[in-house]
Design a protein around this motif. Structure first.
Motif, PDB file in Angstrom:
ATOM      1  N   UNK A   1     -42.538  22.990  37.990  1.00 16.29           N
ATOM      2  CA  UNK A   1     -42.364  24.414  38.210  1.00 16.29           C
ATOM      3  C   UNK A   1     -41.131  24.676  39.066  1.00 16.29           C
ATOM      4  N   UNK A   2     -40.352  25.666  38.682  1.00 21.68           N
ATOM      5  CA  UNK A   2     -39.091  25.965  39.356  1.00 21.68           C
ATOM      6  C   UNK A   2     -39.162  27.316  40.076  1.00 21.68           C
ATOM      7  N   UNK A   3     -38.545  27.376  41.228  1.00 26.23           N
ATOM      8  CA  UNK A   3     -38.485  28.624  41.989  1.00 26.23           C
ATOM      9  C   UNK A   3     -37.250  29.421  41.587  1.00 26.23           C
ATOM     10  N   UNK A   4     -37.247  30.702  41.914  1.00 22.28           N
ATOM     11  CA  UNK A   4     -36.052  31.509  41.684  1.00 22.28           C
ATOM     12  C   UNK A   4     -35.012  31.135  42.734  1.00 22.28           C
ATOM     13  N   UNK A   5     -33.772  31.296  42.389  1.00 22.98           N
ATOM     14  CA  UNK A   5     -32.664  30.993  43.292  1.00 22.98           C
ATOM     15  C   UNK A   5     -31.749  32.211  43.408  1.00 22.98           C
ATOM     16  N   UNK A   6     -31.063  32.349  44.564  1.00 26.59           N
ATOM     17  CA  UNK A   6     -31.104  31.473  45.727  1.00 26.59           C
ATOM     18  C   UNK A   6     -32.384  31.655  46.537  1.00 26.59           C
ATOM     19  N   UNK A   7     -32.612  30.710  47.431  1.00 27.23           N
ATOM     20  CA  UNK A   7     -33.759  30.766  48.319  1.00 27.23           C
ATOM     21  C   UNK A   7     -33.244  30.867  49.750  1.00 27.23           C
ATOM     22  N   UNK A   8     -33.730  31.851  50.497  1.00 26.75           N
ATOM     23  CA  UNK A   8     -33.374  31.999  51.911  1.00 26.75           C
ATOM     24  C   UNK A   8     -34.597  31.659  52.741  1.00 26.75           C
ATOM     25  N   UNK A   9     -34.576  30.531  53.449  1.00 29.65           N
ATOM     26  CA  UNK A   9     -35.783  30.053  54.133  1.00 29.65           C
ATOM     27  C   UNK A   9     -36.379  31.036  55.127  1.00 29.65           C
ATOM     28  N   UNK A  10     -35.561  31.855  55.785  1.00 25.67           N
ATOM     29  CA  UNK A  10     -36.096  32.755  56.806  1.00 25.67           C
ATOM     30  C   UNK A  10     -36.448  34.143  56.322  1.00 25.67           C
ATOM     31  N   UNK A  11     -36.244  34.423  55.052  1.00 31.89           N
ATOM     32  CA  UNK A  11     -36.428  35.784  54.557  1.00 31.89           C
ATOM     33  C   UNK A  11     -37.856  36.284  54.719  1.00 31.89           C
ATOM     34  N   UNK A  12     -38.824  35.424  54.542  1.00 33.31           N
ATOM     35  CA  UNK A  12     -40.237  35.847  54.624  1.00 33.31           C
ATOM     36  C   UNK A  12     -40.543  36.534  55.946  1.00 33.31           C
ATOM     37  N   UNK A  13     -39.904  36.084  57.021  1.00 32.79           N
ATOM     38  CA  UNK A  13     -40.159  36.669  58.336  1.00 32.79           C
ATOM     39  C   UNK A  13     -39.427  37.984  58.547  1.00 32.79           C
ATOM     40  N   UNK A  14     -38.609  38.372  57.583  1.00 33.53           N
ATOM     41  CA  UNK A  14     -37.828  39.606  57.724  1.00 33.53           C
ATOM     42  C   UNK A  14     -38.264  40.676  56.715  1.00 33.53           C
ATOM     43  N   UNK A  15     -39.475  40.524  56.203  1.00 34.81           N
ATOM     44  CA  UNK A  15     -40.046  41.506  55.282  1.00 34.81           C
ATOM     45  C   UNK A  15     -40.968  42.435  56.068  1.00 34.81           C
ATOM     46  N   UNK A  16     -40.881  43.736  55.781  1.00 37.00           N
ATOM     47  CA  UNK A  16     -41.682  44.764  56.445  1.00 37.00           C
ATOM     48  C   UNK A  16     -42.457  45.555  55.384  1.00 37.00           C
ATOM     49  N   UNK A  17     -43.611  46.054  55.776  1.00 31.87           N
ATOM     50  CA  UNK A  17     -44.350  46.961  54.902  1.00 31.87           C
ATOM     51  C   UNK A  17     -44.400  48.335  55.558  1.00 31.87           C
ATOM     52  N   UNK A  18     -44.034  49.362  54.789  1.00 30.47           N
ATOM     53  CA  UNK A  18     -44.102  50.726  55.280  1.00 30.47           C
ATOM     54  C   UNK A  18     -45.501  51.278  55.097  1.00 30.47           C
ATOM     55  N   UNK A  19     -46.248  51.400  56.176  1.00 32.41           N
ATOM     56  CA  UNK A  19     -47.661  51.788  56.112  1.00 32.41           C
ATOM     57  C   UNK A  19     -47.815  53.256  56.476  1.00 32.41           C
ATOM     58  N   UNK A  20     -48.556  53.996  55.639  1.00 29.24           N
ATOM     59  CA  UNK A  20     -48.755  55.417  55.863  1.00 29.24           C
ATOM     60  C   UNK A  20     -50.061  55.768  56.539  1.00 29.24           C
ATOM     61  N   UNK A  21     -50.913  54.768  56.796  1.00 29.00           N
ATOM     62  CA  UNK A  21     -52.166  55.039  57.499  1.00 29.00           C
ATOM     63  C   UNK A  21     -52.634  53.756  58.182  1.00 29.00           C
ATOM     64  N   UNK A  22     -53.791  53.834  58.829  1.00 26.95           N
ATOM     65  CA  UNK A  22     -54.276  52.679  59.584  1.00 26.95           C
ATOM     66  C   UNK A  22     -54.758  51.564  58.675  1.00 26.95           C
ATOM     67  N   UNK A  23     -55.348  51.902  57.541  1.00 22.01           N
ATOM     68  CA  UNK A  23     -55.845  50.866  56.631  1.00 22.01           C
ATOM     69  C   UNK A  23     -54.706  50.018  56.073  1.00 22.01           C
ATOM     70  N   UNK A  24     -53.624  50.671  55.633  1.00 26.25           N
ATOM     71  CA  UNK A  24     -52.502  49.900  55.078  1.00 26.25           C
ATOM     72  C   UNK A  24     -51.794  49.103  56.162  1.00 26.25           C
ATOM     73  N   UNK A  25     -51.788  49.607  57.393  1.00 26.53           N
ATOM     74  CA  UNK A  25     -51.198  48.844  58.492  1.00 26.53           C
ATOM     75  C   UNK A  25     -51.996  47.569  58.751  1.00 26.53           C
ATOM     76  N   UNK A  26     -53.328  47.681  58.729  1.00 26.27           N
ATOM     77  CA  UNK A  26     -54.166  46.491  58.926  1.00 26.27           C
ATOM     78  C   UNK A  26     -53.959  45.506  57.778  1.00 26.27           C
ATOM     79  N   UNK A  27     -53.827  46.021  56.562  1.00 24.40           N
ATOM     80  CA  UNK A  27     -53.552  45.153  55.412  1.00 24.40           C
ATOM     81  C   UNK A  27     -52.234  44.409  55.609  1.00 24.40           C
ATOM     82  N   UNK A  28     -51.196  45.095  56.103  1.00 24.59           N
ATOM     83  CA  UNK A  28     -49.911  44.449  56.359  1.00 24.59           C
ATOM     84  C   UNK A  28     -50.051  43.352  57.399  1.00 24.59           C
TER      85      UNK A  28
END
Length: 350
Positions: free
Chosen positions: A169-196
């Protein structure tokens, strides 16, 4: 408040008196403004994404241009509507931008907000949503996007390929190792914030929440932030996630400022948006010393580490840079801010 930046909708179109701000003007001005803010030590420049509207809709080219012309400022979105996105293509684009910017990307995504068209994501080819607002589609796309940026193999390699056969199995390229830690979720209420928090992504909270229980907006938002952080801890994620809140804040230091924003203060309250009862944040517009007193009482600003200032981008680079500079010099230091010199602080590693 450790960091602050600007949040722009990228509006363009007629300005009145025969003047017009074109899409090209908007994009060039966004780059010029980001350069000026980078020189001031402002931490970030973020863009709201809307489709089928005279606003910012394709942020990746703009953010790449800004990254190429700046040194330290974080470049980001607040937020990309995942209903409209091909998850794997977005993963490739985001990784490339993250690498080009040396880890300065803050990629905010979410279900998106009310549109100017009916189910516009279906015109982009994304159909099958069971939720009338497409929330299920956004979550499905987001799940695949996270798997892609985490480096999961998503397609079988072809050993007989003339371009260098791959096995497994092959991953998509390019791969940025630190990108996962720089993802944000825009939450409009308390439930979606807890999910994030359970998902292990950072939190973006805007100038409204699709909830209303009688409390002031900042208290409701601070409760949302607390729930997000509690969910993060309960899920066992390491490190400390980042949290941003957005506000409309205008230091009044000139006659022109007073003309534009002198009557803009306060507001907020309860209203309806997208079929939900919502609590809206108020606009802050006052002399810098008054703003300091008001903002120090804002519970959500105190709880967050990053503040995004919504800006009137149609008023041009010079005006907006003066507003940002006034905030940076006369207000932000009293809230705990110091100018950026070493690039953005990274999110927690997952």
């Amino acid at each position: 408040m450790q960091r602050f930046g600007t949040l722009s909708f990228g509006h363009y179109g007629p300005l009145g008196r025969g003047r017009e701000l074109t899409a090209g003007d908007m994009l060039h001005q966004a780059v010029d403004l980001a350069q000026g803010m980078d020189d001031l030590g402002v931490n970030g420049t973020y863009f709201r994404v809307h489709h089928f509207a005279r606003q910012q809709s394709s942020p990746m080219p703009l953010l790449a241009a800004i990254a190429a012309r700046t040194r330290n400022i974080e470049v980001g979105t607040g937020v990309i509507d995942m209903r409209y996105e091909n998850p794997l293509y977005l993963a490739e684009e985001a990784a490339a931008l993250d690498l080009l910017s040396d880890g300065r990307l803050a990629l905010g995504v979410s279900r998106g907000s009310p549109e100017t068209v009916v189910r516009g994501y279906e015109a982009f080819g994304y159909t099958g949503a069971q939720d009338p607002r497409g929330a299920d589609l956004a979550r499905e796309h987001f799940d695949l996007f996270l798997r892609a940026i985490e480096g999961e193999g998503l397609a079988d390699g072809d050993p007989s390929s003339p371009f260098g056969g791959a096995v497994g199995r092959q991953r998509v390229e390019p791969h940025s190792p630190g990108l996962r830690s720089r993802v944000w979720w825009g939450a409009g209420n308390r439930d979606t914030a807890a999910w994030a928090g359970r998902m292990g992504v950072n939190l973006m909270s805007s100038t409204l929440l699709t909830e209303a229980d009688g409390r002031e907006f900042d208290l409701l938002q601070a409760d949302q932030i607390d729930g997000f952080r509690a969910a993060w801890r309960e899920a066992g994620h390491p490190g400390t996630p980042r949290v941003s809140v957005s506000r409309s804040i205008f230091p009044i230091t000139t006659t022109e400022d007073a003309l534009y924003f002198g009557r803009a203060g306060e507001g907020g309250g309860i209203g309806m948006i997208d079929g939900f009862q919502a609590t809206f944040g108020k606009t802050y517009a006052a002399a810098p010393d008054v703003l300091v007193e008001q903002l120090q009482q804002d519970a959500a600003i105190a709880a967050a580490d990053t503040l995004m200032l919504t800006i009137p981008s149609q008023l041009g680079v010079e005006f907006n840079l003066r507003v940002v500079e006034s905030f940076a010099k006369h207000v932000a230091p009293a809230l705990g801010w110091t100018p950026n010199s070493d690039g953005p602080v990274q999110g927690a590693a997952i």
